[in-house]
Design an enzyme around this catalytic site. Structure first.
Site, short mmCIF file in Angstrom:
data_model
loop_
_atom_site.label_atom_id
_atom_site.label_comp_id
_atom_site.label_asym_id
_atom_site.label_seq_id
_atom_site.Cartn_x
_atom_site.Cartn_y
_atom_site.Cartn_z
N LYS A 1 22.86 -46.86 80.82
CA LYS A 1 23.66 -47.98 81.33
C LYS A 1 25.13 -47.70 81.01
O LYS A 1 25.45 -47.28 79.89
CB LYS A 1 23.19 -49.28 80.67
CG LYS A 1 23.50 -50.54 81.45
CD LYS A 1 22.65 -51.71 80.97
CE LYS A 1 23.05 -52.99 81.68
NZ LYS A 1 22.17 -54.10 81.39
N GLU B 1 10.61 -66.80 80.47
CA GLU B 1 10.96 -68.22 80.34
C GLU B 1 9.73 -69.09 80.15
O GLU B 1 9.77 -70.10 79.43
CB GLU B 1 11.76 -68.69 81.56
CG GLU B 1 13.19 -68.15 81.62
CD GLU B 1 13.30 -66.71 82.13
OE1 GLU B 1 12.27 -66.16 82.60
OE2 GLU B 1 14.40 -66.13 82.08
N ARG C 1 11.96 -71.40 86.00
CA ARG C 1 10.75 -70.58 85.79
C ARG C 1 9.76 -71.25 84.85
O ARG C 1 8.57 -70.95 84.88
CB ARG C 1 11.13 -69.23 85.16
CG ARG C 1 11.62 -68.18 86.10
CD ARG C 1 10.47 -67.38 86.69
NE ARG C 1 10.92 -66.62 87.84
CZ ARG C 1 11.33 -65.37 87.79
NH1 ARG C 1 11.31 -64.72 86.65
NH2 ARG C 1 11.74 -64.76 88.88
#
Ligand SMILES: Cc1ncc(C[n+]2csc(CCOP(=O)(O)OP(=O)(O)O)c2C)c(N)n1
Ligand SMILES: CC(=O)[C@@H](O)[C@H](O)COP(=O)(O)O
Ligand SMILES: [Mg+2]
Length: 629
Positions: A280, A367, A395
């Site tokens: 990343k 979640e 969610r």
């Protein structure tokens, strides 16, 4: 290469590996330059430059379907599909969306923003493809963070069983927004360190199958050998056990490795997973060396130094105020624990984590689990504080109802990013929670007018023991309110009058209070006096104050930065109907459509949350009232 001239990705077919390398440098330079003024998800995109170019070289979009999970890493795909010239408008009002958008390009076949949806969508597309007797490839591109989401695992379960031709590109950079967490992350780590075992396994199988004289028997022996090696060298072999052919680990920055494996996968029958290892932030030193989040999402910055450009002396962020107050409370009460679904950084829980490492649970992008985990904690007398963005709480809705509210458990919800969030746009606007929570029995729902009231609300939540209590707060910085030293509980269901007035009443809460106050000030100069009420408890409402207001027969305007359908204004209408009042009520808020990206100011203007609109509404109501009288 001039990226602005790219119309579609077909030119990549002719490029040599050296040319691809040159193009990768151009793409990185383009991203670093453009995002230095617009901001955006830089780190993730810098990590998938080679991966995206290789995909577009080997496959044929839009015939072949690329589904970008979360979608924050789709910028290179956008450049390659003719959208470079729009990058100066990235994530601005009516500009280029920061996520895949079907109305932007035929190459964006699946819209995202929330994570872990790509595999289920790919499976749906694969079933349709096979029923329609089509032959294109379907490639979900999913990160190691998004893979921890329950939906992704549900989809793997289905895809592996049905043996559909789907090629999953697993982009493993060991990062979610912060460092990735969880047992699955650990399993990926073991696969990474298993090195090139799988390549050796496949080469052996390929070789043995090609010895004609002994063909079948030897191949069977090889199969047994392969299986025993599999258990020996790579414990679990998670993906193969689920029915996928696993290729990897592949160096996601090496074109030879990438192209070889993609071409190999293209010829493989059944579900395939290519495990690509990427970095990343690759290619931009400030991002590469950032240990916290590798420049996951950034605002404007200076290219040379990597210095972030921030407005000086801004008040503390809302998330900071809330989690710091929680930390203070946690020192006094050992039962307090914090739960976050992969948002330690966004929810500003780092200091809490540092001080109470055993009382902070980052559960990954999960979640639903986070919500029920909190319920479980509460059954044992703990005081869990689930810090969760409004949009991601969507969610966990069933878990809120079924596990938390139904059992009336003492779970505290810190609903972060409540209201319009701006640049992330329609997938992330936190505008539904008021409507979807106020219909759930047992829940207390509140929103502070400023960060001082915010800290008192955390205190209120901590000392509330009659069931779930939710505190919503917006993205960005607080109002700069001065903070009282002593925390005090706010009586549940109490509103406060901020401004007296007898011509009309504005009922509002949170971010829209300043709009109401400034409007009242302007109208006062014209001789109209507005009463402004801080309706800080959305549920339960201050019924005694509502009775008073409705008995006075004053026009009422409700203002909320949340959806109108089923929202706070609707609850005021319900109250009027239930008690047979005749009050005239107007509601301002988010209309019945999805609100795209743009600055919050611009979006407020778009939906009529402006002084002008409010003044017009008040005038229309007060003038009509006078005429009626
Ligand atoms: C349902 C949901 N929860 C949380 C988020 C916030 N979020 C956006 S990107 C991200 C990390 C994703 O990690 P990964 O898939 O590995 O992608 P990377 O950024 O590392 O490329 C998170 C937690 C989200 N978009 N959707
Ligand atoms: C893609 C995604 O879901 C996150 O990266 C999100 O953009 C973070 O939002 P904040 O910047 O509000 O933390
Ligand atoms: Mg990742």
């Amino acid at each position: 290469m001039d990226l602005y001239k790219i119309k579609d990705p077909s030119f990549l077919k002719e490029l040599s590996i050296d040319q691809l390398k040159d193009l990768s440098m151009d793409v990185r330079k383009f991203l670093i330059e453009n995002l230095s003024s617009t901001g955006g998800h830089l780190g993730a995109n810098l990590g998938v430059v080679e991966l995206t170019l290789a995909l577009h070289k080997v496959y044929e979009s839009p015939k072949d379907r690329f589904l970008f999970d979360v979608g924050h890493q789709s910028y290179i795909h956008k450049i390659l599909t003719g959208r470079a010239e729009k990058f100066d408008t990235l994530r601005t009002y009516q500009g280029l969306c920061g996520f895949p958008k079907r109305n932007e390009s035929e190459h964006d076949v699946w819209e995202t923003g929330h994570s872990s949806t790509s595999l289920s969508a790919a499976m749906g597309m694969a079933i349709a493809r096979d029923l329609n007797e089509e032959t294109h490839s379907i490639l979900p591109i999913i990160g190691d963070g998004a893979l921890t989401g329950g939906m992704a695992l549900e989809a793997l379960n289905h895809i592996g069983d049905e043996k559909k031709n789907i090629t999953v590109i697993l982009n493993d950079n060991e990062m979610s927004i912060a460092k990735n967490v969880g047992a699955l992350h650990g399993a990926l780590g073991r696969m990474r360190s298993a090195g090139k075992y799988n390549r050796a396994k496949d080469d052996l199988e390929w070789l043995l199958k090609r010895i004609p004289a002994v063909g079948g028997k030897l191949a069977q022996a090889a199969e047994r050998l392969k299986d025993s090696m599999k258990y020996f060298v790579v414990p679990g072999m998670f993906f193969e056990e689920l029915g996928f052919t696993y290729y990897g680990p592949v160096d996601g920055h090496d074109y030879n490795d990438l192209l070889e494996n993609l071409n190999y996968a293209k010829k493989t029958e059944g579900p395939v997973i290519i495990h690509m290892i990427t970095q990343k932030g690759k290619g931009y030193q400030p991002a590469e060396s950032d240990q916290k989040d590798k420049w996951h999402g950034v605002g404007p910055y200076k290219i040379e130094s990597g210095e972030k450009i921030k407005s000086a002396d801004a008040p503390p962020a809302w998330s900071e105020v809330i989690s710091e107050t929680l930390r203070e409370e946690a020192r006094k009460d050992k039962r307090i624990v914090a739960v976050t679904p992969a948002m330690v950084l966004g929810s500003k829980l780092e200091k809490f984590q540092a001080e109470f490492p055993d009382r902070l649970f980052d559960v990954g992008i999960a979640e639903q689990h986070a919500t029920t985990l909190s319920a479980g904690l509460a059954t044992q007398g703990m005081k869990p504080f689930l810090a969760i963005y409004s949009t991601f709480l969507q969610r966990g809705y069933d878990q809120v109802i079924h596990d938390v509210a139904r059992q009336n458990l003492n779970v505290m919800f810190g609903i972060d990013r409540a209201g319009l969030v701006g640049a992330d746009g329609e997938t992330h606007q936190g505008v539904f929670d008021v409507a979807f929570l106020r219909s759930v029995p047992n829940i207390v729902l509140m929103m502070p007018k400023d960060e001082n009231e915010g800290q008192h609300m955390v205190h209120t939540a901590v000392h509330y023991n009659d069931g779930p209590i939710a505190l919503r707060y917006p993205r960005g910085n607080g109002t700069g309110a001065s903070m009282e030293e002593t925390l005090k509980p706010i009586p549940i269901g109490s509103w406060e009058v901020l401004e007296e007035g007898n011509d009309a009443v504005i009922l509002t809460f949170g971010t829209t209070i300043s709009l109401a106050l400034s409007t009242a000030e302007r109208l006062r100069k014209e001789g109209t006096s507005l009463r402004v009420v801080n309706a800080r408890f959305i549920k339960p409402m201050d019924e005694s104050m509502l009775h008073t207001i409705m008995k006075e027969k004053l026009p009422i305007i409700t203002v909320e930065e949340a959806v109108l359908k089923g929202g706070f204004g609707s609850s005021v209408l319900e109250f009027k109907e239930e008690h047979n009042y005749t009050s005239w009520i107007k509601r301002l808020g988010v209309p019945d459509r999805f609100i795209e990206h743009g600055s919050v100011d611009k979006l407020w203007e778009e939906i009529g949350l402006t002084e002008e609109n409010l003044i017009n509404q008040v005038k229309a109501m007060t003038i009509t009232k006078q005429r009626r009288a």
